[in-house]
Design an enzyme around this catalytic site. Structure first.
Site, PDB file in Angstrom:
ATOM      1  N   GLY A 125     -31.544  48.741  60.012  1.00  0.00           N
ATOM      2  CA  GLY A 125     -31.513  48.237  58.549  1.00  0.00           C
ATOM      3  C   GLY A 125     -32.815  48.908  58.020  1.00  0.00           C
ATOM      4  O   GLY A 125     -33.767  48.253  58.065  1.00  0.00           O
ATOM      5  N   THR A 133     -33.882  57.167  49.620  1.00  0.00           N
ATOM      6  CA  THR A 133     -34.838  57.951  50.625  1.00  0.00           C
ATOM      7  C   THR A 133     -36.209  57.792  50.487  1.00  0.00           C
ATOM      8  O   THR A 133     -37.101  58.026  51.498  1.00  0.00           O
ATOM      9  CB  THR A 133     -34.514  59.344  50.143  1.00  0.00           C
ATOM     10  OG1 THR A 133     -33.004  59.751  50.046  1.00  0.00           O
ATOM     11  CG2 THR A 133     -35.096  60.379  51.363  1.00  0.00           C
ATOM     12  N   GLU A 248     -33.432  60.891  66.943  1.00  0.00           N
ATOM     13  CA  GLU A 248     -32.322  60.765  66.170  1.00  0.00           C
ATOM     14  C   GLU A 248     -31.860  62.261  65.554  1.00  0.00           C
ATOM     15  O   GLU A 248     -30.386  62.349  65.616  1.00  0.00           O
ATOM     16  CB  GLU A 248     -32.502  59.865  64.910  1.00  0.00           C
ATOM     17  CG  GLU A 248     -31.566  59.628  64.139  1.00  0.00           C
ATOM     18  CD  GLU A 248     -32.028  58.984  62.564  1.00  0.00           C
ATOM     19  OE1 GLU A 248     -31.747  58.020  62.523  1.00  0.00           O
ATOM     20  OE2 GLU A 248     -32.190  60.011  61.737  1.00  0.00           O
TER      21      GLU A 248
HETATM   22  C1  LIG Z   1     -21.791  56.439  55.949  1.00  0.00           C
HETATM   23  C2  LIG Z   1     -23.143  56.329  56.121  1.00  0.00           C
HETATM   24  C3  LIG Z   1     -23.996  55.567  57.178  1.00  0.00           C
HETATM   25  C4  LIG Z   1     -25.285  55.386  56.917  1.00  0.00           C
HETATM   26  N1  LIG Z   1     -25.801  54.655  57.915  1.00  0.00           N
HETATM   27  C5  LIG Z   1     -26.967  53.967  57.892  1.00  0.00           C
HETATM   28  C6  LIG Z   1     -27.559  53.066  58.783  1.00  0.00           C
HETATM   29  O1  LIG Z   1     -27.072  52.637  59.739  1.00  0.00           O
HETATM   30  N2  LIG Z   1     -28.946  52.506  58.438  1.00  0.00           N
HETATM   31  C7  LIG Z   1     -29.601  52.997  57.240  1.00  0.00           C
HETATM   32  O2  LIG Z   1     -30.903  52.572  57.407  1.00  0.00           O
HETATM   33  N3  LIG Z   1     -29.144  54.155  56.620  1.00  0.00           N
HETATM   34  C8  LIG Z   1     -27.823  54.444  56.747  1.00  0.00           C
HETATM   35  N4  LIG Z   1     -27.234  55.634  55.936  1.00  0.00           N
HETATM   36  C9  LIG Z   1     -28.109  55.773  54.586  1.00  0.00           C
HETATM   37  C10 LIG Z   1     -28.547  57.283  54.548  1.00  0.00           C
HETATM   38  O3  LIG Z   1     -29.452  57.498  55.504  1.00  0.00           O
HETATM   39  C11 LIG Z   1     -28.919  57.566  53.145  1.00  0.00           C
HETATM   40  O4  LIG Z   1     -27.547  57.631  52.544  1.00  0.00           O
HETATM   41  C12 LIG Z   1     -29.501  58.825  52.798  1.00  0.00           C
HETATM   42  O5  LIG Z   1     -30.564  59.049  53.753  1.00  0.00           O
HETATM   43  C13 LIG Z   1     -29.779  59.292  51.665  1.00  0.00           C
HETATM   44  O6  LIG Z   1     -30.345  58.231  50.746  1.00  0.00           O
HETATM   45  P1  LIG Z   1     -29.600  57.641  49.710  1.00  0.00           P
HETATM   46  O7  LIG Z   1     -28.272  57.498  49.623  1.00  0.00           O
HETATM   47  O8  LIG Z   1     -30.509  56.491  49.216  1.00  0.00           O
HETATM   48  O9  LIG Z   1     -29.716  58.976  48.414  1.00  0.00           O
HETATM   49  P2  LIG Z   1     -31.113  58.957  47.403  1.00  0.00           P
HETATM   50  O10 LIG Z   1     -32.409  58.925  47.990  1.00  0.00           O
HETATM   51  O11 LIG Z   1     -30.471  58.290  46.169  1.00  0.00           O
HETATM   52  O12 LIG Z   1     -30.879  60.454  47.088  1.00  0.00           O
HETATM   53  C14 LIG Z   1     -29.656  60.847  46.261  1.00  0.00           C
HETATM   54  C15 LIG Z   1     -29.547  62.618  46.402  1.00  0.00           C
HETATM   55  O13 LIG Z   1     -30.790  63.028  45.954  1.00  0.00           O
HETATM   56  C16 LIG Z   1     -31.641  63.777  46.698  1.00  0.00           C
HETATM   57  N5  LIG Z   1     -32.919  63.654  46.522  1.00  0.00           N
HETATM   58  C17 LIG Z   1     -33.604  62.360  46.491  1.00  0.00           C
HETATM   59  N6  LIG Z   1     -35.088  62.676  46.603  1.00  0.00           N
HETATM   60  C18 LIG Z   1     -35.256  63.997  46.578  1.00  0.00           C
HETATM   61  C19 LIG Z   1     -36.216  64.745  46.246  1.00  0.00           C
HETATM   62  N7  LIG Z   1     -37.601  64.204  46.335  1.00  0.00           N
HETATM   63  N8  LIG Z   1     -36.077  66.125  46.243  1.00  0.00           N
HETATM   64  C20 LIG Z   1     -34.998  66.654  46.314  1.00  0.00           C
HETATM   65  N9  LIG Z   1     -33.854  65.889  46.551  1.00  0.00           N
HETATM   66  C21 LIG Z   1     -33.886  64.637  46.628  1.00  0.00           C
HETATM   67  C22 LIG Z   1     -31.104  63.367  48.057  1.00  0.00           C
HETATM   68  O14 LIG Z   1     -31.128  64.577  48.931  1.00  0.00           O
HETATM   69  C23 LIG Z   1     -29.788  63.188  47.919  1.00  0.00           C
HETATM   70  O15 LIG Z   1     -28.872  64.133  47.900  1.00  0.00           O
HETATM   71  C24 LIG Z   1     -26.219  55.682  55.765  1.00  0.00           C
HETATM   72  C25 LIG Z   1     -25.276  56.382  54.733  1.00  0.00           C
HETATM   73  C26 LIG Z   1     -23.939  56.688  54.859  1.00  0.00           C
HETATM   74  C27 LIG Z   1     -23.281  57.433  53.820  1.00  0.00           C
END
Ligand SMILES: Cc1cc2nc3c(=O)[nH]c(=O)nc-3n(C[C@H](O)[C@H](O)[C@H](O)COP(=O)(O)OP(=O)(O)OC[C@H]3O[C@@H](n4cnc5c(N)ncnc54)[C@H](O)[C@@H]3O)c2cc1C
Length: 390
Positions: A125, A133, A248
């Site tokens: 989590g 991110t 990872e």
């Molecule tokens: C099926 C699935 C399973 C997952 N499993 C887990 C899990 O078990 N545990 C867990 O903790 N998380 C999990 N995740 C979360 C995953 O790690 C995040 O979805 C991923 O890190 C992207 O974060 P976000 O979705 O919040 O995107 P956001 O942070 O909202 O970003 C959206 C987009 O903007 C881009 N972006 C953001 N900031 C910048 C920047 N500064 N410069 C350029 N581009 C940027 C990102 O690259 C992305 O493409 C999972 C996600 C999915 C879809």
């Protein structure tokens, strides 16, 4: 396909045994689960019983005590066989947080049960809906009560496998962000016993996604976590989570290499077989070249995975290589997926060929567990020394 990674490493036996196990879980098994969005329990049980999920746990705690490259070989073979490790791969890397930063008592209490399969440590989590991110801005808060235990409030999203896990590694704030000198301070890692917490402040809601992934959102309302379940020092948790990221990245990259190999083998076989205009479509260079290109890119990615693994196992800093391996391998698997669907023409979209399922599954790795943009930004700033963008 002539090339087989088993030619290059010491894991012939493990690779062959994993392939044999996977052969018991053919396309029909995964297609049915995919349609029902059901968890691959029989597959995960079989991997657990065979001891594959605990290869990284030291022998003194009941695991096989193997190197990261062994775990990488296992995950690669799973994907290469057309199966999917997403239902259980997290145990391999989240366990490292406990192993590296847990106390002797914590390790003695939890690791043997994780190694035997009695307890599943599949939930991780970290991600939250509002901060994404930007991990250090996460809002879930663990407040100390009068006894020194913690009371957690907040929410996580994309907590995969939470319904099929007994334990969760949880990252939460223990000191508000505006009261720490560095935003990376004041975050702590907990081992949450979800068997006790479910219904007692922990609620899990599944999220339906593009592919069958058993992912969820979890809600914490005054969830109690005993002080014995704090891992390492309070406030240092961000560093503990970061320290597990290279493993990872390498393991996910290995899965992508396995996916790419599956797509390339599937596409080449179909190209030899399918006859249109009186000859196999694979006789046309327009069909051959995208597959050959995907193969070359897969091999290049595979080399980077090996280089990252070599540095990791030698105890060297492998942050750049692990990140590049993950990005290059995710790109290679998606390129191969695309070539495979194109080679299959209309049939690429039909469920029974498994291509569209694997295509959806491998697409995830452009975004999770770390998105390509964030890897590029790591390289730009930490390797090339350009100014920080955030
Ligand atoms: C099926 C699935 C399973 C997952 N499993 C887990 C899990 O078990 N545990 C867990 O903790 N998380 C999990 N995740 C979360 C995953 O790690 C995040 O979805 C991923 O890190 C992207 O974060 P976000 O979705 O919040 O995107 P956001 O942070 O909202 O970003 C959206 C987009 O903007 C881009 N972006 C953001 N900031 C910048 C920047 N500064 N410069 C350029 N581009 C940027 C990102 O690259 C992305 O493409 C999972 C996600 C999915 C879809």
């Amino acid at each position: 396909m002539k090339h087989h990674a088993a030619e290059q490493d010491e894991y012939h036996d493990i690779r062959d045994a994993v392939a044999k196990l996977c052969a018991q879980f053919p396309g029909e098994y995964w297609r049915k689960l995919d349609r029902e969005m059901a968890y691959p329990k029989a597959f995960v049980d079989a991997l657990t019983e065979a001891g594959y999920l605990s290869v990284l746990i030291p022998e003194e705690y009941g695991g096989a005590g193997l190197k990261l490259s062994a775990a990488a070989a296992i995950l690669e073979e799973i994907q290469r066989a057309g199966c999917n490790g997403g239902g259980c791969h997290a145990q391999m890397y989240t366990m490292g947080t406990l192993l590296r930063h847990g106390s002797d008592e914590q390790k003695a209490k939890w690791l043997p049960k994780i190694a035997s399969g009695e307890l599943r440590l599949q939930a991780f989590g970290v991600t939250e809906p509002t901060s994404g991110t930007d991990t250090t801005s996460l809002k879930t808060f663990a407040k100390k009560d009068a006894n020194g235990d913690y009371v957690v409030n907040g929410q996580k999203i994309w907590t995969s496998r939470a319904e099929y896990s007994d334990l969760m590694i949880l990252l939460a704030r223990t000191t508000p962000k505006d009261q720490v000198t560095k935003k990376t301070e004041g975050l702590s890692v907990f081992l949450v016993d979800m068997r006790e917490a479910r219904g007692n402040g922990l609620e899990i809601r599944p999220i339906r996604t593009m592919m069958n992934h058993a992912t969820t959102e979890v809600f914490f309302t005054d969830m109690k976590v005993p002080k014995e379940n704090l891992i390492g020092e309070e406030g240092k948790g961000f560093r503990y989570i970061l320290s597990g990221m290279n493993a990872e990245r390498i393991l996910i990259a290995s899965e992508c290499v396995g996916d790419a190999k599956w797509f390339i083998a599937k596409a080449s076989a179909y190209a030899k077989d399918r006859t249109v205009f009186g000859r196999p479509i694979g006789q046309n260079q327009g069909i051959q070249f995208p597959i050959a290109k995907a193969y070359a890119n897969m091999r290049a990615a595979e080399l980077m995975v090996k280089e990252a693994t070599r540095k990791y196992e030698a105890g060297m800093d492998c942050g750049a290589e692990a990140n590049m391996a993950k990005m290059l391998a995710a790109d290679a698997s998606f390129e191969a997926a695309n070539a495979c669907i194109q080679t299959h023409g209309g049939f690429g979209f039909a469920e029974e060929y498994d291509v569209e399922r694997k295509f959806r599954e491998t697409r995830l790795y452009q975004v999770a567990p770390i998105s390509t943009n964030l890897i590029l930004s790591h390289l730009a700033e930490h390797v090339l020394g350009m100014p920080r963008s955030y």
